[in-house]
Motif scaffolding. Structure first.
Motif, PDB file in Angstrom:
ATOM      1  N   UNK A 160      10.179  26.881  20.286  1.00  0.00           N
ATOM      2  CA  UNK A 160       9.258  27.359  21.312  1.00  0.00           C
ATOM      3  C   UNK A 160       8.602  26.201  22.056  1.00  0.00           C
ATOM      4  N   UNK A 161       8.257  25.140  21.334  1.00  0.00           N
ATOM      5  CA  UNK A 161       7.682  23.954  21.979  1.00  0.00           C
ATOM      6  C   UNK A 161       8.687  23.374  22.957  1.00  0.00           C
ATOM      7  N   UNK A 162       9.916  23.362  22.520  1.00  0.00           N
ATOM      8  CA  UNK A 162      10.990  22.820  23.330  1.00  0.00           C
ATOM      9  C   UNK A 162      11.176  23.641  24.596  1.00  0.00           C
TER      10      UNK A 162
ATOM     11  N   UNK B  95       8.935  25.501  26.035  1.00  0.00           N
ATOM     12  CA  UNK B  95       7.784  25.266  26.903  1.00  0.00           C
ATOM     13  C   UNK B  95       7.896  23.936  27.627  1.00  0.00           C
TER      14      UNK B  95
ATOM     15  N   UNK C 194       2.450  20.125  23.819  1.00  0.00           N
ATOM     16  CA  UNK C 194       2.916  21.167  22.905  1.00  0.00           C
ATOM     17  C   UNK C 194       3.030  20.643  21.484  1.00  0.00           C
TER      18      UNK C 194
ATOM     19  N   UNK D 168       5.504  25.923  13.083  1.00  0.00           N
ATOM     20  CA  UNK D 168       6.455  25.331  12.132  1.00  0.00           C
ATOM     21  C   UNK D 168       5.706  24.729  10.963  1.00  0.00           C
TER      22      UNK D 168
ATOM     23  N   UNK E  52      12.263  24.789  13.057  1.00  0.00           N
ATOM     24  CA  UNK E  52      12.495  24.000  14.264  1.00  0.00           C
ATOM     25  C   UNK E  52      11.587  24.462  15.390  1.00  0.00           C
ATOM     26  N   UNK E  53      10.927  23.531  16.041  1.00  0.00           N
ATOM     27  CA  UNK E  53       9.998  23.891  17.124  1.00  0.00           C
ATOM     28  C   UNK E  53      10.697  24.300  18.418  1.00  0.00           C
TER      29      UNK E  53
END
Lengths: 147, 147
Positions: free
Chosen positions: A116-118, A120, B112, B117, A113-114
């Motif tokens: 870290x993107x979330x 950011x 992003x 992932x 699951x992303x």
DNA sequence: TTGTATGCAAATTGTTTGCAGTATA
DNA sequence: TATACTGCAAACAATTTGCATACAA
């Protein structure tokens, strides 16, 4: 283990959702599917299944039930690039995403699951309220890989 | 800057795609949109735009052209949870994903990308061939945040 | 000139709605 | 008993297809 059957029924009652046999069958099917870690289901697949026990169920009842469950946050609706629309039970402790085969449509759960993107995105757009996200990987399964 | 107009036309010719005025107008609209960093377009929006110059264009020509471009990898088709289907120019150097407002449907690009992932998925499923992916964040824009 | 693309209209698919009867709480 | 749910049929929207004509190569 995803969620107890009784727990789920309790939730429905608490939300004031009337528990008809059809709805119970639908939600139980989604529950079994979630427990098995299987792919999400289409409205038609759900109807096919429920028909085995309640032959008179109609597709519109399935759609209406799913809309109710989705509105109440019990079910999540997914939309893939092959235009298929599928449904799965929402469960916090069972967060996952999907791989979809471009060749045969096979769907597999993936645990990544992303987050870290979330994170950011949340930091970058504090004035936006982030509620949910989807991450889907497209490619070819071993069977379809070599055309 | 996304890609030169001439470069794009050259690619089309090289792929053996006939360059009709309608198709040229469609691809140029997508190019301008990509350069501006704007949201992807729906088939209907594309038709509305092309109509300004070619009033007789039909929606099915738009769909057929988009299908051709997508098949050739020039265009990417996107599918969001509100059931909207949108199209954008594919471009390596301009990788991005989207935020979608649950309230008003507003779409914003986000920079992003869940590369980690993706890497983990590739490592975990070496027998699968990963081609593409989508990452979409759903929530409320500042205007819709407070209902 | 040849074959592909276009525009029209009709067909199709997936989904939603109105309504009268039925069943849950 | 009151209200929400169901099944049927009809309505709908988005997309696709068949066909004759037009046009790019």
């Amino acid at each position: 283990m995803v969620m107890g059957e009784e727990e789920l029924i309790g939730q429905l009652k608490m939300m004031g959702i009337r528990l008809t046999p059809q709805r119970q069958e639908i939600i139980m099917l989604l529950l079994k599917r979630a427990e098995a870690g299987g792919p999400p289901l289409s409205a038609d697949e759900i109807m096919q299944h429920v028909r085995m026990r309640y032959p008179s169920i109609s597709l519109d009842t399935v759609y209406r039930s799913l809309a109710t469950f989705t509105r109440e946050g019990l079910v999540r609706e997914l939309q893939f690039r092959d235009h298929s629309r599928r449904f799965e039970l929402v469960h916090e402790d069972d967060h996952h995403h999907h791989f979809v085969c471009i060749g045969c449509g096979y769907i597999m759960r993936i645990p990544y699951c992303p987050v870290d993107c979330l994170k950011r995105a949340k930091e970058c757009y504090p004035e936006y309220e982030i509620e949910d996200h989807s991450f889907t990987v497209y490619g070819y399964c071993p069977e379809c890989k070599d055309d």
